[in-house]
Design a protein around this motif. Structure first.
Motif, PDB file in Angstrom:
ATOM      1  N   UNK A 125       0.812  -1.209   0.000  1.00  0.00           N
ATOM      2  CA  UNK A 125       0.000   0.000   0.000  1.00  0.00           C
ATOM      3  C   UNK A 125       0.850   1.265   0.000  1.00  0.00           C
ATOM      4  N   UNK A 126       1.995   1.230   0.732  1.00  0.00           N
ATOM      5  CA  UNK A 126       2.835   2.412   0.815  1.00  0.00           C
ATOM      6  C   UNK A 126       3.893   2.441  -0.278  1.00  0.00           C
ATOM      7  N   UNK A 127       3.975   1.392  -1.075  1.00  0.00           N
ATOM      8  CA  UNK A 127       4.996   1.308  -2.117  1.00  0.00           C
ATOM      9  C   UNK A 127       4.479   2.010  -3.363  1.00  0.00           C
ATOM     10  N   UNK A 128       5.150   3.093  -3.762  1.00  0.00           N
ATOM     11  CA  UNK A 128       4.694   3.862  -4.913  1.00  0.00           C
ATOM     12  C   UNK A 128       5.157   3.253  -6.228  1.00  0.00           C
TER      13      UNK A 128
ATOM     14  N   UNK B  54       8.940  -5.344 -16.014  1.00  0.00           N
ATOM     15  CA  UNK B  54       8.288  -4.036 -16.132  1.00  0.00           C
ATOM     16  C   UNK B  54       8.333  -3.317 -14.788  1.00  0.00           C
ATOM     17  N   UNK B  55       8.088  -2.001 -14.850  1.00  0.00           N
ATOM     18  CA  UNK B  55       8.021  -1.162 -13.658  1.00  0.00           C
ATOM     19  C   UNK B  55       6.739  -0.342 -13.702  1.00  0.00           C
ATOM     20  N   UNK B  56       6.055  -0.251 -12.554  1.00  0.00           N
ATOM     21  CA  UNK B  56       4.842   0.549 -12.441  1.00  0.00           C
ATOM     22  C   UNK B  56       5.060   1.630 -11.393  1.00  0.00           C
ATOM     23  N   UNK B  57       4.922   2.887 -11.796  1.00  0.00           N
ATOM     24  CA  UNK B  57       4.931   4.005 -10.862  1.00  0.00           C
ATOM     25  C   UNK B  57       3.473   4.364 -10.603  1.00  0.00           C
ATOM     26  N   UNK B  58       2.968   3.959  -9.434  1.00  0.00           N
ATOM     27  CA  UNK B  58       1.544   4.103  -9.166  1.00  0.00           C
ATOM     28  C   UNK B  58       1.128   5.554  -8.993  1.00  0.00           C
ATOM     29  N   UNK B  59       1.987   6.364  -8.421  1.00  0.00           N
ATOM     30  CA  UNK B  59       1.629   7.764  -8.228  1.00  0.00           C
ATOM     31  C   UNK B  59       1.576   8.517  -9.555  1.00  0.00           C
ATOM     32  N   UNK B  60       2.546   8.263 -10.400  1.00  0.00           N
ATOM     33  CA  UNK B  60       2.595   8.938 -11.698  1.00  0.00           C
ATOM     34  C   UNK B  60       1.739   8.243 -12.746  1.00  0.00           C
TER      35      UNK B  60
ATOM     36  N   UNK C 250      -5.479   0.985 -15.423  1.00  0.00           N
ATOM     37  CA  UNK C 250      -4.746   1.335 -14.204  1.00  0.00           C
ATOM     38  C   UNK C 250      -5.523   0.915 -12.963  1.00  0.00           C
ATOM     39  N   UNK C 251      -6.833   1.089 -12.981  1.00  0.00           N
ATOM     40  CA  UNK C 251      -7.628   0.704 -11.818  1.00  0.00           C
ATOM     41  C   UNK C 251      -7.544  -0.794 -11.568  1.00  0.00           C
ATOM     42  N   UNK C 252      -7.627  -1.574 -12.648  1.00  0.00           N
ATOM     43  CA  UNK C 252      -7.490  -3.023 -12.508  1.00  0.00           C
ATOM     44  C   UNK C 252      -6.090  -3.372 -12.007  1.00  0.00           C
ATOM     45  N   UNK C 253      -5.077  -2.772 -12.618  1.00  0.00           N
ATOM     46  CA  UNK C 253      -3.695  -3.025 -12.220  1.00  0.00           C
ATOM     47  C   UNK C 253      -3.461  -2.700 -10.749  1.00  0.00           C
ATOM     48  N   UNK C 254      -3.922  -1.523 -10.323  1.00  0.00           N
ATOM     49  CA  UNK C 254      -3.683  -1.106  -8.941  1.00  0.00           C
ATOM     50  C   UNK C 254      -4.285  -2.078  -7.947  1.00  0.00           C
ATOM     51  N   UNK C 255      -5.496  -2.529  -8.230  1.00  0.00           N
ATOM     52  CA  UNK C 255      -6.149  -3.434  -7.287  1.00  0.00           C
ATOM     53  C   UNK C 255      -5.376  -4.743  -7.176  1.00  0.00           C
TER      54      UNK C 255
END
Length: 228
Positions: A127-130, A137-143, A160-165
């Protein structure tokens, strides 16, 4: 105020729908052809697009593809085409939702609100990992930025919503119904074809071999999980 672009070749229907939406707090522009829709979208940058597929000249699917070349606004298809193939084609082209005609105004507005929501879903060990880094691959959740190697990969808002969940719950099975309701809204319970289309698109963009998923795993009849 949320700005909508409503695209339908039946001008009377489009204007009536716009008249119903404006008192609900929406600023609505109307286009009646695909070419006009692309021009208006480029000029006004709407917050959300509501689009009929059966347009003269440029088909609605081509409009979706054209918009997705540069725009990330949510796209809702509003169509009389009821077949699963039509829905899959629209979603695969980049649409975020598909509503069949006839429809109720309350349902339409609820779905518009669901598309507007961009609150990160889920909680868990990252949850705290941005930034989520894997071998491929790399995902920057904040950006909201995805990269494969040095290449930036375009991910749509709904993807993105699917990925984030999934990535915020590593190793955890997320049931199909939970994904649908968290990402599309509480009225979505059985539209599992949406999930198939979006997971297939995510895999094509991020998996080393899309047909042999390494990270985004399907548990048949149950749901999906992210295996880092």
């Amino acid at each position: 105020m949320t700005r909508l672009l409503l695209v339908d070749d039946e001008a009377r229907f489009a204007n009536a729908l716009a008249t119903s939406l404006r008192p609900r707090g929406y600023e609505v522009d109307v286009a009646t052809t695909g070419e006009q829709a692309l021009a208006v979208a480029a000029k006004t940058h709407p917050d959300l697009l509501v689009l009929d597929l059966g347009l003269p000249g440029m088909d609605g699917i081509d409009v979706v593809r054209g918009l997705r070349a540069w725009a990330t606004m949510p796209i809702m298809v509003l169509s009389a085409r009821h077949t699963e193939r039509a829905k899959v084609d629209a979603l695969d082209a980049g649409a975020d939702d598909y509503v069949t005609k006839p429809f109720g105004m309350d349902e339409l507005v609820a779905r518009i609100r669901a598309l507007q929501r961009r609150v990160p879903s889920g909680s868990g060990g990252v949850e705290e990992e941005a930034v989520i880094r894997t071998e491929h691959f790399t995902l920057d959740l904040r950006a909201r930025r995805a990269t494969v190697g040095d290449e930036v990969v375009r991910i749509t808002p709904k993807e993105w919503q699917v990925l984030e969940m999934l990535v915020r719950n590593p190793g955890k099975l997320i049931p199909q119904r939970q994904l649908l309701q968290e990402v599309w809204g509480p009225q979505y319970k059985t539209e599992t074809d949406y999930l198939r289309v979006f997971l297939a698109s995510i895999r094509r963009k991020l998996e080393p071999v899309s047909g042999q998923p390494r990270y985004f795993i399907t548990e048949p009849g149950m749901g999906y999980r992210f295996d880092p």
